[in-house]
Design an enzyme around this catalytic site. Sequence first.
Site, PDB file in Angstrom:
ATOM      1  N   GLY A 235       0.814  -1.207   0.000  1.00 50.02           N
ATOM      2  CA  GLY A 235       0.000   0.000   0.000  1.00 50.02           C
ATOM      3  C   GLY A 235       0.843   1.250   0.000  1.00 50.02           C
ATOM      4  O   GLY A 235       2.062   1.209  -0.164  1.00 50.02           O
ATOM      5  N   ASP A 236       0.172   2.374   0.214  1.00 49.28           N
ATOM      6  CA  ASP A 236       0.801   3.693   0.217  1.00 49.28           C
ATOM      7  C   ASP A 236       0.368   4.403   1.489  1.00 49.28           C
ATOM      8  O   ASP A 236      -0.809   4.746   1.646  1.00 49.28           O
ATOM      9  CB  ASP A 236       0.351   4.472  -1.017  1.00 49.28           C
ATOM     10  CG  ASP A 236       0.972   5.863  -1.117  1.00 49.28           C
ATOM     11  OD1 ASP A 236       1.580   6.321  -0.130  1.00 49.28           O
ATOM     12  OD2 ASP A 236       0.828   6.497  -2.186  1.00 49.28           O
ATOM     13  N   PHE A 237       1.305   4.655   2.400  1.00 51.92           N
ATOM     14  CA  PHE A 237       0.896   5.238   3.679  1.00 51.92           C
ATOM     15  C   PHE A 237       0.491   6.703   3.567  1.00 51.92           C
ATOM     16  O   PHE A 237      -0.014   7.278   4.523  1.00 51.92           O
ATOM     17  CB  PHE A 237       1.932   5.040   4.779  1.00 51.92           C
ATOM     18  CG  PHE A 237       3.358   5.433   4.478  1.00 51.92           C
ATOM     19  CD1 PHE A 237       3.687   6.531   3.700  1.00 51.92           C
ATOM     20  CD2 PHE A 237       4.396   4.695   5.033  1.00 51.92           C
ATOM     21  CE1 PHE A 237       5.003   6.898   3.467  1.00 51.92           C
ATOM     22  CE2 PHE A 237       5.725   5.049   4.811  1.00 51.92           C
ATOM     23  CZ  PHE A 237       6.025   6.160   4.029  1.00 51.92           C
ATOM     24  N   HIS A 255      11.853  10.351   9.078  1.00 54.14           N
ATOM     25  CA  HIS A 255      12.930  11.288   8.709  1.00 54.14           C
ATOM     26  C   HIS A 255      13.105  11.410   7.203  1.00 54.14           C
ATOM     27  O   HIS A 255      13.821  12.302   6.729  1.00 54.14           O
ATOM     28  CB  HIS A 255      14.243  10.909   9.397  1.00 54.14           C
ATOM     29  CG  HIS A 255      14.933   9.706   8.831  1.00 54.14           C
ATOM     30  ND1 HIS A 255      16.256   9.440   9.077  1.00 54.14           N
ATOM     31  CD2 HIS A 255      14.492   8.676   8.057  1.00 54.14           C
ATOM     32  CE1 HIS A 255      16.614   8.324   8.465  1.00 54.14           C
ATOM     33  NE2 HIS A 255      15.568   7.841   7.843  1.00 54.14           N
TER      34      HIS A 255
END
Length: 344
Positions: A235-237, A255
Site C-alpha cells: 500500500g501507500d501510507f 525522517h
Amino acid sequence: MTDDHTSPRSLPETLLDDYLSLADDSCVAVLPHVLRITAELGLADLLADGARSAADLSDAAGTDPGALYRLLRALATVGVVVEEPRQVFRLTATGARLRADAPGSVRASLLNTDSQRAWLRGADTLRTGRSVFDEALGGAFFDHKNDHAEANSAFLQRMEERAGRLYPGLATVPNWSDCSVVMDIGGGNGFVLDRVLRAAPHLTGLLFERPATVAAVSGSPRIQALGDRCRVIAGDFFERIPGDADTHLMCSVLHDWTDEQTLRILRNSRAALRPGGRLLIVEMLVPEDGRWHPSAWSDIGMMVLTGGRERTAGEFAALLRQADFSVASTTAVPDSPFSVLEAK
C-alpha cells in the site's frame, strides 16, 4: 578562566582539522574509495576462512596481481588486514565488518553508489532547498527504488544492515505485554519485525510496505519462516494505512519526509489504529542544546537525498499533537543514537 580563543578543541573539531590538512591524495581522501572497491571485490568474504596469499586472492577476485597487492598493502596500514610473510594477508576483526554476513556489516552501505551520485549535486540542494536525487538519477528517491528492482533490493539490504548496526537491541525496548498485533510500517524486508516477533512470541505482525518491496520480500526465507505470525500488505501510507493493529511501528521512516508529508502519515496512522492503540517512532533526535550528535549529519543526508529531515523531540511532539497523538514516553535505545517515542 580560559577564554574561547584558548579553550581546548573538541575531538570532532580536531578530526576535521586533520582531515582538511590531509585532504589531498592521502589516507583520509582515498580511504572511502578503497573501502568501496574492497567491498565490491568481496575481499573480506574471500578472507573469511583464513589467511591467503595476494596471488591467490587475485585469482579468486579476478584482479591484476600487482594492483591487488598494492591495495592490500594499503589496507594493512589501517588495520583492515594484517600482512604476514610472503605477501600473505589475514582479515582483522575490523576488516570483517566488510563481509556481507558479518554482525555490524557495512558492506552494503559502502556499495551505495546511487547516493554518492546525488551527493555530487548536493550544493544544488542548498541553492534550491530541494533534494537533488531526482536530477541526479532520474527519479525521486523512492520512485527510483520502485522503478529499479536492483536498486530497491540494494536499498533493502542497506536498511537491514543499518538497523542491525545502529539499533540491534530495539526489539526489547518497548513493553509488548499489552500488544497483540504490531504493524511495521515501512518495515523493509521484515528484519526488525522478525526480531520483534521473536522477542515477544505472543505477537502477530503485519509488514506494510510499497508494492515493489512486497513483491521482492513476500517469498523470502525470513517471511516464510514466520508463517501465520506475519502477513505482508502492500500500500501507500500517504493514502491509507490498513486497520487491524493495536501498535504501529515506524523505524527510520518519518525522517525521509517533509513535515507536511509526515503529518499525512501520522494522521493515517491515527485513523487506522484500534481504540487505545499506540504508535512507536524510532528515530534519532536532534539535541536541543547543539551538542555533537550524528543526527545533525543524518539531517543533511535526508535534505540532499530524500527531502526529509531529522527532528528534535519538541518538533516530533508538535507534529504528533496535530495528528491527535500525545507523547507518552521517550526511551533511548541502549548503545544507540536512536530513541523510541511512544505516542498514544
